[in-house]
Design a protein around this motif. Structure first.
Motif, short mmCIF file in Angstrom:
data_model
loop_
_atom_site.label_atom_id
_atom_site.label_comp_id
_atom_site.label_asym_id
_atom_site.label_seq_id
_atom_site.Cartn_x
_atom_site.Cartn_y
_atom_site.Cartn_z
N SER A 29 33.65 30.26 32.27
CA SER A 29 33.33 31.21 31.19
C SER A 29 31.87 31.62 31.33
O SER A 29 31.06 30.93 31.95
CB SER A 29 33.58 30.59 29.82
N ARG A 30 31.55 32.77 30.75
CA ARG A 30 30.18 33.26 30.82
C ARG A 30 29.86 33.94 29.49
O ARG A 30 30.73 34.61 28.91
CB ARG A 30 30.11 34.27 31.97
N ILE A 31 28.61 33.75 28.99
CA ILE A 31 28.24 34.48 27.78
C ILE A 31 27.07 35.41 28.10
O ILE A 31 26.18 35.06 28.88
CB ILE A 31 27.88 33.54 26.59
N ARG A 32 27.14 36.61 27.53
CA ARG A 32 26.09 37.61 27.76
C ARG A 32 25.53 38.04 26.41
O ARG A 32 26.31 38.17 25.45
CB ARG A 32 26.67 38.84 28.46
N PRO A 33 24.21 38.30 26.31
CA PRO A 33 23.64 38.70 25.02
C PRO A 33 24.30 39.97 24.48
O PRO A 33 24.63 40.87 25.24
CB PRO A 33 22.17 38.98 25.36
N PHE A 34 24.53 39.98 23.19
CA PHE A 34 25.18 41.13 22.55
C PHE A 34 24.68 41.20 21.11
O PHE A 34 23.78 40.44 20.72
CB PHE A 34 26.70 40.95 22.60
N HIS A 35 25.25 42.07 20.31
CA HIS A 35 24.87 42.10 18.90
C HIS A 35 26.09 42.15 17.99
O HIS A 35 26.97 42.99 18.16
CB HIS A 35 23.99 43.33 18.59
N PHE A 36 26.16 41.21 17.07
CA PHE A 36 27.08 41.30 15.94
C PHE A 36 26.24 41.03 14.70
O PHE A 36 25.31 40.22 14.76
CB PHE A 36 28.21 40.25 16.02
N GLN A 37 26.58 41.66 13.60
CA GLN A 37 25.80 41.46 12.37
C GLN A 37 25.93 40.04 11.83
O GLN A 37 25.06 39.56 11.13
CB GLN A 37 26.30 42.43 11.28
N PHE A 38 27.05 39.39 12.16
CA PHE A 38 27.34 38.10 11.50
C PHE A 38 27.04 36.89 12.36
O PHE A 38 27.33 35.76 11.97
CB PHE A 38 28.80 38.08 11.02
N THR A 39 26.51 37.10 13.57
CA THR A 39 26.07 35.96 14.38
C THR A 39 24.68 36.24 14.94
O THR A 39 24.32 37.39 15.20
CB THR A 39 27.05 35.71 15.57
N GLU A 40 23.90 35.20 15.11
CA GLU A 40 22.55 35.34 15.67
C GLU A 40 22.13 34.05 16.36
O GLU A 40 22.04 33.03 15.67
CB GLU A 40 21.56 35.71 14.54
N PRO A 41 21.97 33.99 17.67
CA PRO A 41 22.22 35.10 18.60
C PRO A 41 23.72 35.37 18.76
O PRO A 41 24.55 34.53 18.44
CB PRO A 41 21.60 34.58 19.90
#
Ligand code: FA5
Length: 360
Positions: free
Chosen positions: A257-269
């Motif tokens: 699996s891999r995670i890439r930076p993104f934007h959601f209002q309800f999670t940070e980061p």
């Protein structure tokens, strides 16, 4: 012949018919055939006295109708009786669960093995749970991304229960405001916090979602599964470990699996989550060419991140003490990436075409 004699002969014919055995294949011609009992009796009409001829005609019509009805009942029953018991049985058609239901069961059991519990929340929910409690106040531009179906709510419901100055004081079962067809399973986040009140929380919420979208990778109704973990000391490593675990369980040992930076209002980061492609083993190259299945070595399946402190607060949980992670992926998307499936249009899953569905 007198009319009374005719009547008694008719009675006799009907009595004989009642006693017929069902397996007599000639029963119809015996009564209604050219040389059958009806025709031989009809010939007698010329011997009936003039004044009774009319009544005799009516009696013949009735007899014919009676014979026809009874014989057709007999022939229908005969179909049942004519079964050849030595014939091999016809194969019974057995249905099975829809592939997406199968996938949901598999996903549930994978997460249950590591202590998650499946919860279910409304698919028509208050705007509060779908947007506002998730750090998307009314008129926030982030709401536009969700292409939402709104539901008309009776005005009195909105007025009675809606208290914009203090959303937490709304009656839990009648929150008020607008209602929507849930655009994502993230509506379960604050609902789960309200249900359990105190961490630890390990929820998996799988449900139908709705958006105004329709193409080969999007349907207006689809499914998502949402994971939510809240406790003391929960961090991104725990999220990444959970993603890796799921990748291996669902897609097979070699999957990463891999995670890439993104934007959601309800999670940070916030992150987008990818799984490595099984066709090219995550390299993006197949037989010297660009892998046609993934084009990059990876498939994006959904979003994830650390629960935003405002969301924890909306759920009545102290963000100073607790942290959490959440993820939400499309079931259809996650499922169609399985090895060997090769489904390039998720709309097929909902076509109702048995030739397609029988394969799973
Ligand atoms: C969300 O829905 C977020 N709620 C995910 C999330 C949860 C982020 C928790 C952080 C924490 P997104 O809009 O990207 O994110 O949708 C997630 C996945 O749902 C997509 O990657 C896709 O797999 C699936 N999906 C979205 N819309 C559709 C659609 N119309 N048809 C089929 N699948 C869809």
């Amino acid at each position: 012949m007198t009319i009374d004699q005719l009547k008694s002969q008719i009675e006799e014919i009907i009595n004989r018919l009642e006693g017929e055995t069902l397996i007599d294949t000639n029963v119809k011609s015996k009564y209604l055939g050219k040389k059958g009992l009806f025709n031989s009796l009809v010939k007698e009409i010329r011997n009936i006295e003039g004044s009774d001829k009319k009544e005799a005609g009516q009696l013949f019509n009735q007899l014919k109708e009676t014979l026809e009805t009874k014989l057709s009942n007999i022939s229908q029953t005969k179909k049942v009786v004519d079964i050849d018991f030595t014939m091999p049985a016809e194969e019974t058609k057995v249905g099975h669960m829809h592939p997406i239901s199968q996938a949901m069961e598999e996903i549930t059991s994978i997460f249950e093995k590591i202590g998650f519990t499946r919860s279910r929340y409304p698919e028509v929910d208050w705007d509060w749970y779908v947007f506002e409690s998730l750090n998307m106040p009314p008129s926030h531009p982030a709401r536009d991304e969700w292409e939402t179906f709104f539901v008309d709510t009776p005005e009195e419901v909105s007025e009675v229960s809606y208290d914009a100055s203090n959303p937490r004081k709304r009656h839990p079962s009648l929150v008020g405001g607008k209602m929507v067809l849930t655009t994502h399973t993230s509506n379960g986040q604050v609902r789960e916090m309200e249900r359990l009140k105190n961490p630890p929380i390990r929820m998996i919420n799988i449900a139908r979602c709705y958006r105004r979208q329709q193409d080969a990778t999007h349907t207006q109704m689809f499914h998502q599964f949402e994971g939510l973990v809240i406790d003391e000391g929960i961090n991104i490593q725990n999220l990444k470990g959970t993603l890796d675990y799921f990748a291996k369980e669902f897609y097979g040992e070699g999957t990463k699996s891999r995670i890439r930076p993104f934007h959601f209002q309800f999670t940070e980061p916030s992150f987008e989550v990818d799984f490595s492609c099984h066709i090219c083993s995550g390299t993006g190259i197949k037989d010297g060419d660009k892998c046609k299945f993934c084009k990059s070595g990876w498939h994006e399946v959904g979003g994830a991140g650390m629960v935003h402190p405002n969301v924890l607060k909306a759920g009545g949980i102290d963000p100073e003490k607790y942290t959490g992670f959440a993820f939400g992926w499309g079931v259809e998307r996650t499922y169609t990436l399985k090895e060997g499936l090769n489904i390039d249009d998720i709309r097929l899953l909902y076509s109702g075409d048995l030739r397609f569905l029988k394969q799973f």
